[in-house]
Motif scaffolding. Sequence first.
Motif, PDB file in Angstrom:
ATOM      1  N   ARG A 277       0.211   1.084  -6.716  1.00 27.51           N
ATOM      2  CA  ARG A 277      -0.121   0.037  -5.755  1.00 27.51           C
ATOM      3  C   ARG A 277      -0.448  -1.245  -6.514  1.00 27.51           C
ATOM      4  O   ARG A 277      -1.026  -1.211  -7.595  1.00 27.51           O
TER       5      ARG A 277
ATOM      6  N   ASP B 206      -2.489   5.789  -5.236  1.00 24.65           N
ATOM      7  CA  ASP B 206      -2.111   5.134  -3.974  1.00 24.65           C
ATOM      8  C   ASP B 206      -0.671   4.610  -4.020  1.00 24.65           C
ATOM      9  O   ASP B 206      -0.254   3.882  -3.107  1.00 24.65           O
ATOM     10  N   GLY B 207       0.066   4.966  -5.066  1.00 19.83           N
ATOM     11  CA  GLY B 207       1.416   4.438  -5.240  1.00 19.83           C
ATOM     12  C   GLY B 207       2.461   5.210  -4.455  1.00 19.83           C
ATOM     13  O   GLY B 207       2.150   6.020  -3.572  1.00 19.83           O
TER      14      GLY B 207
END
Length: 401
Positions: free
Chosen positions: A180, A239-240
Amino acid sequence: ALMRDADEVWALLEQLRTEANFVDAVRRTGSPDDTYRLDPQITVTDVLRRRLNETMQSLSGDDPRLLRFAWECRSEDWSPPPLFEPRTLTVSWMRTQRRIAVTVTDLRRITETYLRQTVANLASPHTDECLHLFVALPVAVEEQRRHFANLLQSIREDETLAEQKSSHRFAFALAALFPREPNDAELRRWRENAAVWLLSQDLSLAESELGMKVLERVREMLPARQWETQRLMQRLYGDGILVGLGTGEHGLAMNALTSAEFAGFDELVRVAAEQLLPQVFPNFPAIAPRKEASAQTHNALARLLLKGLPAASLDINAQRWLEVVAMPLGVIAQTGEQVAPLKVAKPQTELIDIVLSAVGSGAQYRQVEAELAKSGFGLTAELTQLVIAAMLRLGWLLAFD
């Protein structure tokens, strides 16, 4: 005479700067062009804040020193490979061990030719890796994602590749993990932590008593700043998204695939493998062992298969391992008899055809093992050993020293 007096003044100011607490140089070039400042109220905290701000101002959002610092913060909990250096990791998939190539790099540097060569290497029986996971840098993330997506689109539209079944399967073995993009607050904190790291290595601080106190303070701060930055990297990559030919246009959200708030790097690679390998080895899930076994256990099972599963050798432990490892593979079957409840069975026809094709009119065992590892069944060396043992027992193959 005036010049001589001026030189003495500059020497005295420099002595005060290095030996006293209240004199500082605004611009230090090691020449009389330096501008000195007397500040009777100066404290360690003031100097530290000033030096941190100056260092932070020198760090742009894509400064390579930010990346170097982030990778200096690796630990047992977060251990990605070094920047720009390919590494091979071993992960567990469906109770078997698989080797995954991982490269942390700026994906804007990747070319279509390089990706095609990577697919060919993965499909080759001369390599051990079955996946290649590219890990994007946590800077210019959107630019890297667009570039990689365009390369994947070119590979998807390649009709020549689609005609080659093996290469087509291994095109799905290419994927990239994108973090992210850090928000403004995270980027500022990252820069501040990097500034602490840079100051801890600034030997010019050791030239004065006050500077030594600043140096001591930043070195006390550094471990906590490194831990905080490691957590930031874990959060960004956790969170990617995972992007590949089989992940859809928008990729797969990693936080939906992992349960831990701060997943380790090995865990992210394992999760990526779970999503990609079923497309690379579509026949394997149906024959996967129900329990992971050691190499020693596989050797013992192969000897039992070669001997025809003699009832005298089948204790409860051996029978249990045959049922959870060899039976899903299709090389043993139930007989319905009390004395000899198991027998060596013929593997499924498609698997036999692949083995016979690999053997041809005669081939070295290791060559056959390598061919089966890159087949649609994706057999490991241990499972290949069981298949070959069963086919030898049933007369489908002959072995020579």
